[in-house]
Motif scaffolding. Structure first.
Motif, PDB file in Angstrom:
ATOM      1  N   ALA A 167       0.972  -1.007  -0.106  1.00 13.23           N
ATOM      2  CA  ALA A 167       0.192   0.141  -0.314  1.00 13.23           C
ATOM      3  C   ALA A 167       1.188   0.964   0.103  1.00 13.23           C
ATOM      4  O   ALA A 167       2.233   1.583   0.503  1.00 13.23           O
ATOM      5  CB  ALA A 167      -0.800   0.464   1.613  1.00 13.23           C
ATOM      6  N   ARG A 168       0.407   2.200  -0.722  1.00 16.19           N
ATOM      7  CA  ARG A 168       1.350   3.045  -0.481  1.00 16.19           C
ATOM      8  C   ARG A 168      -0.009   4.692  -0.663  1.00 16.19           C
ATOM      9  O   ARG A 168      -0.638   4.491  -1.461  1.00 16.19           O
ATOM     10  CB  ARG A 168       2.401   3.644  -2.181  1.00 16.19           C
ATOM     11  CG  ARG A 168       3.222   4.343  -2.020  1.00 16.19           C
ATOM     12  CD  ARG A 168       4.067   4.656  -2.742  1.00 16.19           C
ATOM     13  NE  ARG A 168       3.674   4.525  -4.219  1.00 16.19           N
ATOM     14  CZ  ARG A 168       3.817   5.392  -5.435  1.00 16.19           C
ATOM     15  NH1 ARG A 168       4.488   6.742  -4.551  1.00 16.19           N
ATOM     16  NH2 ARG A 168       3.629   5.771  -6.431  1.00 16.19           N
ATOM     17  N   GLU A 169       0.947   5.591   0.113  1.00  6.99           N
ATOM     18  CA  GLU A 169       0.028   7.042   0.093  1.00  6.99           C
ATOM     19  C   GLU A 169       0.970   8.110  -0.146  1.00  6.99           C
ATOM     20  O   GLU A 169       2.038   7.677   0.704  1.00  6.99           O
ATOM     21  CB  GLU A 169      -1.177   6.916   1.195  1.00  6.99           C
ATOM     22  CG  GLU A 169      -2.313   6.595   0.553  1.00  6.99           C
ATOM     23  CD  GLU A 169      -3.634   7.042   1.886  1.00  6.99           C
ATOM     24  OE1 GLU A 169      -4.126   8.040   1.211  1.00  6.99           O
ATOM     25  OE2 GLU A 169      -3.641   6.525   2.344  1.00  6.99           O
ATOM     26  N   GLY A 170       1.786   8.518  -0.593  1.00  7.34           N
ATOM     27  CA  GLY A 170       2.409   9.928  -0.646  1.00  7.34           C
ATOM     28  C   GLY A 170       3.720   8.712  -1.037  1.00  7.34           C
ATOM     29  O   GLY A 170       2.985   7.943  -2.177  1.00  7.34           O
ATOM     30  N   THR A 171       4.575   9.255  -1.487  1.00  4.83           N
ATOM     31  CA  THR A 171       5.888   8.542  -1.593  1.00  4.83           C
ATOM     32  C   THR A 171       6.310   7.567  -0.708  1.00  4.83           C
ATOM     33  O   THR A 171       6.942   6.327  -1.921  1.00  4.83           O
ATOM     34  CB  THR A 171       7.431   8.984  -1.267  1.00  4.83           C
ATOM     35  OG1 THR A 171       7.496   9.877  -0.036  1.00  4.83           O
ATOM     36  CG2 THR A 171       7.011  11.155  -2.035  1.00  4.83           C
ATOM     37  N   GLU A 172       5.514   7.233  -0.053  1.00  9.31           N
ATOM     38  CA  GLU A 172       6.491   5.906   0.799  1.00  9.31           C
ATOM     39  C   GLU A 172       5.556   4.332   0.719  1.00  9.31           C
ATOM     40  O   GLU A 172       3.722   4.564   1.251  1.00  9.31           O
ATOM     41  CB  GLU A 172       6.718   6.067   2.245  1.00  9.31           C
ATOM     42  CG  GLU A 172       7.262   6.972   3.053  1.00  9.31           C
ATOM     43  CD  GLU A 172       9.073   6.791   2.571  1.00  9.31           C
ATOM     44  OE1 GLU A 172       9.224   5.662   2.990  1.00  9.31           O
ATOM     45  OE2 GLU A 172       9.899   7.209   2.240  1.00  9.31           O
ATOM     46  N   ALA A 173       5.868   4.024   0.573  1.00  6.50           N
ATOM     47  CA  ALA A 173       5.590   2.313   0.129  1.00  6.50           C
ATOM     48  C   ALA A 173       5.946   0.709   1.054  1.00  6.50           C
ATOM     49  O   ALA A 173       6.570   0.736   2.258  1.00  6.50           O
ATOM     50  CB  ALA A 173       5.141   1.538  -1.494  1.00  6.50           C
ATOM     51  N   TYR A 174       4.532   0.837   1.549  1.00 12.48           N
ATOM     52  CA  TYR A 174       4.575  -0.927   3.275  1.00 12.48           C
ATOM     53  C   TYR A 174       3.917  -1.762   2.722  1.00 12.48           C
ATOM     54  O   TYR A 174       3.350  -1.538   2.145  1.00 12.48           O
ATOM     55  CB  TYR A 174       4.257  -0.312   4.189  1.00 12.48           C
ATOM     56  CG  TYR A 174       4.942   1.424   4.796  1.00 12.48           C
ATOM     57  CD1 TYR A 174       5.787   0.943   5.219  1.00 12.48           C
ATOM     58  CD2 TYR A 174       4.506   2.636   3.649  1.00 12.48           C
ATOM     59  CE1 TYR A 174       6.666   2.525   5.866  1.00 12.48           C
ATOM     60  CE2 TYR A 174       4.682   4.573   4.485  1.00 12.48           C
ATOM     61  CZ  TYR A 174       6.098   3.751   5.634  1.00 12.48           C
ATOM     62  OH  TYR A 174       6.705   4.842   6.302  1.00 12.48           O
ATOM     63  N   GLU A 175       4.744  -3.107   2.987  1.00 11.05           N
ATOM     64  CA  GLU A 175       3.552  -4.365   3.458  1.00 11.05           C
ATOM     65  C   GLU A 175       3.052  -4.421   4.523  1.00 11.05           C
ATOM     66  O   GLU A 175       2.415  -3.493   5.128  1.00 11.05           O
ATOM     67  CB  GLU A 175       4.792  -5.337   3.579  1.00 11.05           C
ATOM     68  CG  GLU A 175       5.881  -5.334   2.559  1.00 11.05           C
ATOM     69  CD  GLU A 175       6.448  -6.879   2.311  1.00 11.05           C
ATOM     70  OE1 GLU A 175       6.043  -7.019   4.092  1.00 11.05           O
ATOM     71  OE2 GLU A 175       7.956  -7.081   2.470  1.00 11.05           O
ATOM     72  N   VAL A 176       1.266  -4.432   3.178  1.00  8.21           N
ATOM     73  CA  VAL A 176       0.160  -4.934   3.921  1.00  8.21           C
ATOM     74  C   VAL A 176       0.519  -5.787   5.074  1.00  8.21           C
ATOM     75  O   VAL A 176       0.978  -7.408   4.522  1.00  8.21           O
ATOM     76  CB  VAL A 176      -0.844  -4.677   3.293  1.00  8.21           C
ATOM     77  CG1 VAL A 176      -1.982  -4.570   3.972  1.00  8.21           C
ATOM     78  CG2 VAL A 176      -0.917  -3.275   2.269  1.00  8.21           C
TER      79      VAL A 176
END
Length: 330
Positions: free
Chosen positions: A17-26
């Motif tokens: 998931a990504r909002e803005g510039t950072e993406a993270y594992e759900v």
């Protein structure tokens, strides 16, 4: 919110998931298909469900794209239950190139121009009901949907291998047979325009090609106007670059009308199936006389969809002259 998925080293699918510039594992072992079906069958909002699941460590999504590990946003475990389809002559300005391909004497209106005019006049019904039906085509099943960053293959019998920068709607069918839109993604609706130009009745043949979607899925409404760029790189050179416009403000049909005329067929409302439905374009390098070659790189980008969709072209070698497709009688 932008969602994507990639193949981990252990082979399982990881949602990002990504909002803005950072993406993270759900924080889930489920694929995006699993999450979408769970939400569809339980009346949940996908974005809210992802937030409830929580996020784990950050990921370098750009590096994953470069490594070819990012997958299409939604896949079905069985390729036969994923349908890749689309509509044409849906964008303002899309008729000119098609009409030229299917040209007739000046005093006669082409079938393409007539279809486009019908969309302009009736593709956005004011009463909210179904409008005029668009041109529709079938591209294939899950076998024809390739990953972002994977090469698009031109088969040896093809006359051309041209890009079509589009937006695709991604859908799952819930347990009661209701279509549920998961989100929107960039798409390359890879087609054979030279074959189509020979005779407009070859349109169906020209569309039976691979396609690519992603790398990220926009969850939520599609902006009224989407601005992007389509380009082709040949080595260090950009041999084609042109803006493309999409979104309903630039279309002759509403998204709801295109969805209605696809899902009105019961065969496309089978529980558990996935649909990748492409909404058309008005921008083609073919219209500028470009003939893509082996190794060329197609790039399609629009800021609202996050990372660009990049696919190289691979020209498949012709089969030996002695080899042909042969039907065996049992």
């Amino acid at each position: 919110m932008l969602l994507s998925q990639f193949r981990r080293d252990d082979g399982r699918i990881q949602v990002v998931a990504r909002e803005g510039t950072e993406a993270y594992e759900v924080a889930t072992d489920a694929s995006l298909y699993d999450l979408a079906m769970h939400c569809a069958n339980n009346g949940l909002v996908l974005k809210d469900h992802v937030i409830d699941l929580g996020l784990n460590s950050a990921v370098d999504l750009a590096a994953l794209c470069d490594e070819g590990r990012v997958l299409p946003p939604v896949l079905h475990p069985d390729h036969a239950h994923l349908h890749v389809t689309g509509t044409g002559l849906t964008h303002l300005g899309s008729a000119a190139t098609r009409a030229e391909m299917h040209s007739r004497p000046a005093q006669n209106e082409t079938d393409s121009m007539r279809m486009f005019r019908m969309g302009v006049e009736g593709g956005k019904p004011a009463n909210g009901g179904p409008g005029v039906q668009p041109e529709w085509f079938y591209k294939g099943n899950g076998h024809s949907l390739i990953s972002p960053s994977a090469p698009l293959v031109r088969p040896p019998f093809a006359d051309d291998a041209g890009e079509e920068p589009e937006i695709a709607g991604i859908y799952v069918i819930d347990s009661k047979g209701n279509p549920c839109r998961v989100g929107f993604a960039l798409a390359n609706e890879f087609s054979d325009h030279v074959m189509e130009r020979k005779n407009y009745l070859y349109l169906a043949h020209s569309k039976l090609r691979q396609a690519s979607v992603g790398p990220e899925l926009l969850v939520g409404p599609l902006p009224a106007s989407v601005e992007g760029v389509s380009r082709i790189r040949r080595g260090q050179q950009v041999i084609f670059e042109k803006p493309f416009l999409s979104g309903e403000a630039n279309m002759s049909h509403s998204i709801a009308n295109l969805e209605h005329h696809h899902f009105k067929y019961e065969i496309f409302r089978q529980p558990g199936d996935v649909h990748v439905h492409m909404f058309g374009t008005a921008t083609l390098s073919y219209a500028d006389g470009i003939a893509p070659q082996d190794g060329d790189l197609f790039e399609i980008e629009a800021p609202v969809f996050g990372y660009p969709l990049r696919n190289s072209l691979k020209v498949e070698a012709a089969a030996p002259a002695t080899e042909r497709c042969e039907v065996h009688v049992l």
